[in-house]
Design an enzyme around this catalytic site. Structure first.
Site, PDB file in Angstrom:
ATOM      1  N   HIS A 177       1.983   4.414  -3.183  1.00  0.00           N
ATOM      2  CA  HIS A 177       1.602   6.191  -2.360  1.00  0.00           C
ATOM      3  C   HIS A 177       2.804   6.364  -3.516  1.00  0.00           C
ATOM      4  O   HIS A 177       2.671   7.038  -3.984  1.00  0.00           O
ATOM      5  CB  HIS A 177       1.593   6.156  -1.723  1.00  0.00           C
ATOM      6  CG  HIS A 177      -0.004   6.762  -0.707  1.00  0.00           C
ATOM      7  ND1 HIS A 177      -0.597   7.031  -0.559  1.00  0.00           N
ATOM      8  CD2 HIS A 177      -0.046   5.721   0.913  1.00  0.00           C
ATOM      9  CE1 HIS A 177      -1.643   7.095  -0.603  1.00  0.00           C
ATOM     10  NE2 HIS A 177      -1.226   5.736   0.487  1.00  0.00           N
ATOM     11  N   HIS A 182       0.734  -1.290   0.102  1.00  0.00           N
ATOM     12  CA  HIS A 182       0.169  -0.335  -0.426  1.00  0.00           C
ATOM     13  C   HIS A 182       1.008   1.726   0.254  1.00  0.00           C
ATOM     14  O   HIS A 182       0.416   2.116  -1.066  1.00  0.00           O
ATOM     15  CB  HIS A 182      -0.568  -0.180   1.258  1.00  0.00           C
ATOM     16  CG  HIS A 182      -1.560   1.160   1.513  1.00  0.00           C
ATOM     17  ND1 HIS A 182      -2.834   1.385   0.641  1.00  0.00           N
ATOM     18  CD2 HIS A 182      -1.574   2.490   1.885  1.00  0.00           C
ATOM     19  CE1 HIS A 182      -3.760   2.550   1.245  1.00  0.00           C
ATOM     20  NE2 HIS A 182      -2.434   2.994   2.286  1.00  0.00           N
ATOM     21  N   GLU A 183       2.324   1.581   0.526  1.00  0.00           N
ATOM     22  CA  GLU A 183       2.620   2.439   0.877  1.00  0.00           C
ATOM     23  C   GLU A 183       4.001   2.944  -0.229  1.00  0.00           C
ATOM     24  O   GLU A 183       3.934   3.250  -0.505  1.00  0.00           O
ATOM     25  CB  GLU A 183       3.747   2.199   1.743  1.00  0.00           C
ATOM     26  CG  GLU A 183       3.174   2.010   3.463  1.00  0.00           C
ATOM     27  CD  GLU A 183       2.103   3.424   3.322  1.00  0.00           C
ATOM     28  OE1 GLU A 183       3.045   4.910   3.271  1.00  0.00           O
ATOM     29  OE2 GLU A 183       1.347   3.241   4.262  1.00  0.00           O
TER      30      GLU A 183
END
Length: 234
Positions: free
Chosen positions: A107, A103-104
């Site tokens: 980004h 998920h990071e």
């Protein structure tokens, strides 16, 4: 304004409701993460190793992966090109940890691809921080002294912080979508494992939804209380 419950402001019901919504989804997130933290990925990769593989597969080589203290304090810092993973993610081989790391990475990919909502969120961070710190003090001073300009200023600043939370929603949802896709295309997780990871990321996304709901309820309370100031002035 009429007082209920032994003289308490009845709008406290909105605060209690906001707290209940936040607490429910936070507890659900923690429970889901804990559950899938017990399920190790067949690949044997740690969160940090999975993140490195994902970034390389996306052609991103200028992002550093670091360990950060705390639980679920994971985040991507676009200003310094640093992806920071918490203790429960960095060295863990669980599908929950790999999902959070991915998920990071989502980004980081957003940043590399100039994803507009991420740019907008980064741009309004100073305004959101300013609004979150000063909105309530200004509003309360205006409420106490029945000074409508301060009351209005407090509400406007609070709306700035709320806008930040609303903009954050598509950013987080998009990052999770990218994460699941990258985990599949890189082969880091199998189909069955991705199902568990999706549950973790969905539970995490709901905490952002809960934050928006909580802020909307607080805004409603501000508007109700500000109506009392107008009534006193009439």
């Amino acid at each position: 304004m009429n007082m209920l419950f032994w003289g308490l402001d009845p709008t406290y019901v909105l605060i209690i409701l906001a707290f209940a919504v936040s607490a429910f989804f936070s507890a659900r997130m923690n429970a889901t993460f804990s559950k899938y933290s017990q399920v190790n990925a067949a690949s044997g990769l740690t969160g940090a190793q999975a993140a490195q593989r994902i970034l390389q597969s996306a052609g991103i080589y200028d992002v550093t992966i670091e360990h950060v203290s705390g639980k679920l304090t994971d985040h991507y810092d676009p200003s310094h090109k640093v992806l920071r993973l918490s203790q429960s993610v960095y060295g863990s081989t669980s599908i929950a940890a790999i999902g959070v790391a991915a998920h990071e990475c989502g980004h980081a990919v957003q940043d590399a691809r100039n994803y507009v909502p991420l740019k907008v969120r980064s741009a309004i961070v100073p305004v959101a921080n300013f609004g979150s710190q000063l909105s309530w003090p200004l509003f309360l001073v205006g409420l106490i002294f029945s000074w409508k300009p301060l009351v209005t200023a407090g509400i406007v600043l609070f709306c700035g912080a709320l806008i930040f939370q609303i903009v954050t929603l598509p950013v987080e949802l998009n990052a999770s979508g990218r994460a699941l896709k990258m985990l599949n295309t890189t082969g880091i997780l199998g189909d069955a494992e991705i199902k568990g990871t999706r549950r973790v990321l969905t539970a995490a996304a709901m905490t952002y939804v809960a934050a928006v709901i909580g802020s909307l309820l607080q805004l409603l309370r501000l508007l109700i209380l500000s109506g009392g100031v107008r009534n006193r002035d009439d």
